[in-house]
Scaffold this motif. Structure first.
Motif, PDB file in Angstrom:
ATOM      1  N   PHE A 124       0.813  -1.195   0.000  1.00 48.71           N
ATOM      2  CA  PHE A 124       0.000   0.000   0.000  1.00 48.71           C
ATOM      3  C   PHE A 124       0.849   1.248   0.000  1.00 48.71           C
ATOM      4  N   THR A 125       0.170   2.312  -0.385  1.00 47.52           N
ATOM      5  CA  THR A 125       0.744   3.639  -0.236  1.00 47.52           C
ATOM      6  C   THR A 125       0.328   4.150   1.144  1.00 47.52           C
ATOM      7  N   GLU A 126       0.863   5.278   1.510  1.00 40.40           N
ATOM      8  CA  GLU A 126       0.469   5.891   2.772  1.00 40.40           C
ATOM      9  C   GLU A 126      -1.017   6.252   2.749  1.00 40.40           C
ATOM     10  N   ASP A 136      -3.367   4.655   1.040  1.00 39.44           N
ATOM     11  CA  ASP A 136      -4.103   3.395   1.187  1.00 39.44           C
ATOM     12  C   ASP A 136      -4.204   3.024   2.663  1.00 39.44           C
ATOM     13  N   PHE A 137      -3.060   3.062   3.340  1.00 44.37           N
ATOM     14  CA  PHE A 137      -3.028   2.676   4.743  1.00 44.37           C
ATOM     15  C   PHE A 137      -3.907   3.601   5.582  1.00 44.37           C
ATOM     16  N   GLY A 138      -3.890   4.890   5.270  1.00 45.48           N
ATOM     17  CA  GLY A 138      -4.740   5.845   5.984  1.00 45.48           C
ATOM     18  C   GLY A 138      -6.215   5.540   5.799  1.00 45.48           C
ATOM     19  N   ALA A 139      -6.624   5.222   4.572  1.00 42.71           N
ATOM     20  CA  ALA A 139      -8.032   4.906   4.298  1.00 42.71           C
ATOM     21  C   ALA A 139      -8.444   3.616   5.004  1.00 42.71           C
ATOM     22  N   ILE A 140      -7.575   2.618   4.994  1.00 43.14           N
ATOM     23  CA  ILE A 140      -7.860   1.340   5.657  1.00 43.14           C
ATOM     24  C   ILE A 140      -7.984   1.552   7.160  1.00 43.14           C
ATOM     25  N   THR A 141      -7.043   2.280   7.734  1.00 38.14           N
ATOM     26  CA  THR A 141      -7.060   2.552   9.175  1.00 38.14           C
ATOM     27  C   THR A 141      -8.307   3.341   9.571  1.00 38.14           C
ATOM     28  N   GLN A 142      -8.655   4.337   8.782  1.00 38.39           N
ATOM     29  CA  GLN A 142      -9.846   5.145   9.067  1.00 38.39           C
ATOM     30  C   GLN A 142     -11.113   4.291   9.043  1.00 38.39           C
ATOM     31  N   SER A 143     -11.214   3.394   8.074  1.00 38.72           N
ATOM     32  CA  SER A 143     -12.366   2.503   7.987  1.00 38.72           C
ATOM     33  C   SER A 143     -12.459   1.623   9.233  1.00 38.72           C
ATOM     34  N   LEU A 144     -11.323   1.083   9.664  1.00 40.93           N
ATOM     35  CA  LEU A 144     -11.316   0.216  10.843  1.00 40.93           C
ATOM     36  C   LEU A 144     -11.620   0.987  12.122  1.00 40.93           C
ATOM     37  N   GLN A 145     -11.104   2.203  12.237  1.00 45.56           N
ATOM     38  CA  GLN A 145     -11.405   3.019  13.422  1.00 45.56           C
ATOM     39  C   GLN A 145     -12.888   3.352  13.500  1.00 45.56           C
ATOM     40  N   ARG A 146     -13.483   3.671  12.371  1.00 46.48           N
ATOM     41  CA  ARG A 146     -14.923   3.958  12.322  1.00 46.48           C
ATOM     42  C   ARG A 146     -15.713   2.713  12.736  1.00 46.48           C
ATOM     43  N   PHE A 147     -15.298   1.552  12.224  1.00 43.12           N
ATOM     44  CA  PHE A 147     -15.962   0.298  12.585  1.00 43.12           C
ATOM     45  C   PHE A 147     -15.886   0.057  14.094  1.00 43.12           C
ATOM     46  N   LEU A 148     -14.704   0.215  14.683  1.00 42.96           N
ATOM     47  CA  LEU A 148     -14.545  -0.029  16.114  1.00 42.96           C
ATOM     48  C   LEU A 148     -15.420   0.917  16.927  1.00 42.96           C
ATOM     49  N   TYR A 149     -15.488   2.170  16.508  1.00 43.98           N
ATOM     50  CA  TYR A 149     -16.329   3.139  17.210  1.00 43.98           C
ATOM     51  C   TYR A 149     -17.810   2.746  17.116  1.00 43.98           C
ATOM     52  N   ASP A 150     -18.249   2.413  15.905  1.00 46.85           N
ATOM     53  CA  ASP A 150     -19.661   2.084  15.682  1.00 46.85           C
ATOM     54  C   ASP A 150     -20.089   0.775  16.351  1.00 46.85           C
ATOM     55  N   SER A 151     -19.176  -0.182  16.434  1.00 49.12           N
ATOM     56  CA  SER A 151     -19.533  -1.501  16.968  1.00 49.12           C
ATOM     57  C   SER A 151     -19.182  -1.676  18.442  1.00 49.12           C
ATOM     58  N   ASN A 152     -18.364  -0.787  18.970  1.00 50.16           N
ATOM     59  CA  ASN A 152     -17.860  -0.875  20.342  1.00 50.16           C
ATOM     60  C   ASN A 152     -16.988  -2.112  20.564  1.00 50.16           C
ATOM     61  N   ASN A 156      -5.200  -4.420  -7.800  1.00 52.12           N
ATOM     62  CA  ASN A 156      -5.233  -4.104  -9.231  1.00 52.12           C
ATOM     63  C   ASN A 156      -4.049  -3.237  -9.632  1.00 52.12           C
ATOM     64  N   ARG A 157      -3.686  -2.311  -8.782  1.00 50.84           N
ATOM     65  CA  ARG A 157      -2.533  -1.462  -9.060  1.00 50.84           C
ATOM     66  C   ARG A 157      -1.265  -2.309  -9.131  1.00 50.84           C
ATOM     67  N   GLY A 158      -1.132  -3.271  -8.209  1.00 49.79           N
ATOM     68  CA  GLY A 158       0.036  -4.158  -8.209  1.00 49.79           C
ATOM     69  C   GLY A 158       0.026  -5.100  -9.401  1.00 49.79           C
ATOM     70  N   ALA A 159      -1.144  -5.613  -9.779  1.00 54.16           N
ATOM     71  CA  ALA A 159      -1.265  -6.542 -10.902  1.00 54.16           C
ATOM     72  C   ALA A 159      -0.983  -5.861 -12.226  1.00 54.16           C
ATOM     73  N   ALA A 160      -1.302  -4.580 -12.303  1.00 54.40           N
ATOM     74  CA  ALA A 160      -1.082  -3.841 -13.544  1.00 54.40           C
ATOM     75  C   ALA A 160       0.385  -3.465 -13.712  1.00 54.40           C
ATOM     76  N   GLY A 161       1.186  -3.770 -12.692  1.00 55.17           N
ATOM     77  CA  GLY A 161       2.603  -3.470 -12.776  1.00 55.17           C
ATOM     78  C   GLY A 161       2.921  -2.008 -12.570  1.00 55.17           C
ATOM     79  N   GLN A 162       1.970  -1.266 -12.035  1.00 58.09           N
ATOM     80  CA  GLN A 162       2.205   0.141 -11.779  1.00 58.09           C
ATOM     81  C   GLN A 162       3.011   0.272 -10.492  1.00 58.09           C
ATOM     82  N   PRO A 163       4.180   0.841 -10.557  1.00 56.71           N
ATOM     83  CA  PRO A 163       4.951   0.991  -9.330  1.00 56.71           C
ATOM     84  C   PRO A 163       4.262   1.960  -8.381  1.00 56.71           C
ATOM     85  N   THR A 164       4.257   1.615  -7.107  1.00 55.12           N
ATOM     86  CA  THR A 164       3.637   2.484  -6.123  1.00 55.12           C
ATOM     87  C   THR A 164       4.619   3.551  -5.667  1.00 55.12           C
TER      88      THR A 164
END
Length: 162
Positions: free
Chosen positions: A10-12, A14-30, A137-145
């Protein structure tokens, strides 16, 4: 296609979006903690309360557990189980497949219910699946991150030994 993290990164952002999604989930689900593990057993991310156990060993066991349950599903005529639930006396965990290559593990206690965790997990898994598919998909397309700073290093090393 390889299922391990070696075939993607991931890029930074990507990691930020993933982390934000998980933090929102933890807050909403307790729930207490969310861990992302790739199918080879590598720990990808941990969000929420830090576990009081070896998260690396836990990730390996989680991948093995999910893989074993995939085989059990095939034995009874299912293609796979896309989620698992383990209930303990005080602690429980819910595992869900994300994009067929990552496992979301949620640890929770009696501050919440399985029903709430499952409800909130569904939308989080959908969101994470979209995010991870973009990464894959970005990795499969051979696009360097990122720029390849080692490009040409092999040639230079070979020159040293000639």
């Amino acid at each position: 296609m390889s299922v391990g993290a070696a075939s993607w990164s991931f890029t930074e952002d990507d990691f930020g979006a993933i982390t934000q999604s998980l933090q929102r989930f933890l807050y909403d689900s307790n729930a207490r903690c969310a861990l992302l593990v790739d199918r080879t057993g590598q720990l990808v991310a941990t969000v929420g309360e830090q576990p009081n156990f070896d998260a690396t060993a836990f990730a390996t066991l989680t991948a093995a557990d999910f893989s074993a349950n995939d085989q059990l599903a095939r034995l009874i005529g299912e293609t796979d189980f896309n989620s698992l639930f383990h209930q303990g006396e005080k602690e429980s965990m819910y595992l869900a497949d994300v994009a067929r290559r990552v496992i979301l593990v949620v640890l929770f206690d009696n501050r919440t219910t399985l029903g709430l965790v499952r409800l909130k997990m569904k939308q989080t898994v959908e969101e994470l699946t979209r995010l991870f598919e973009q990464v894959f998909n970005r990795g499969a397309a051979g696009q360097p991150t990122q720029p390849n700073i080692l490009a040409g290093a092999d040639d230079e090393i070979d020159k040293l030994f000639q």
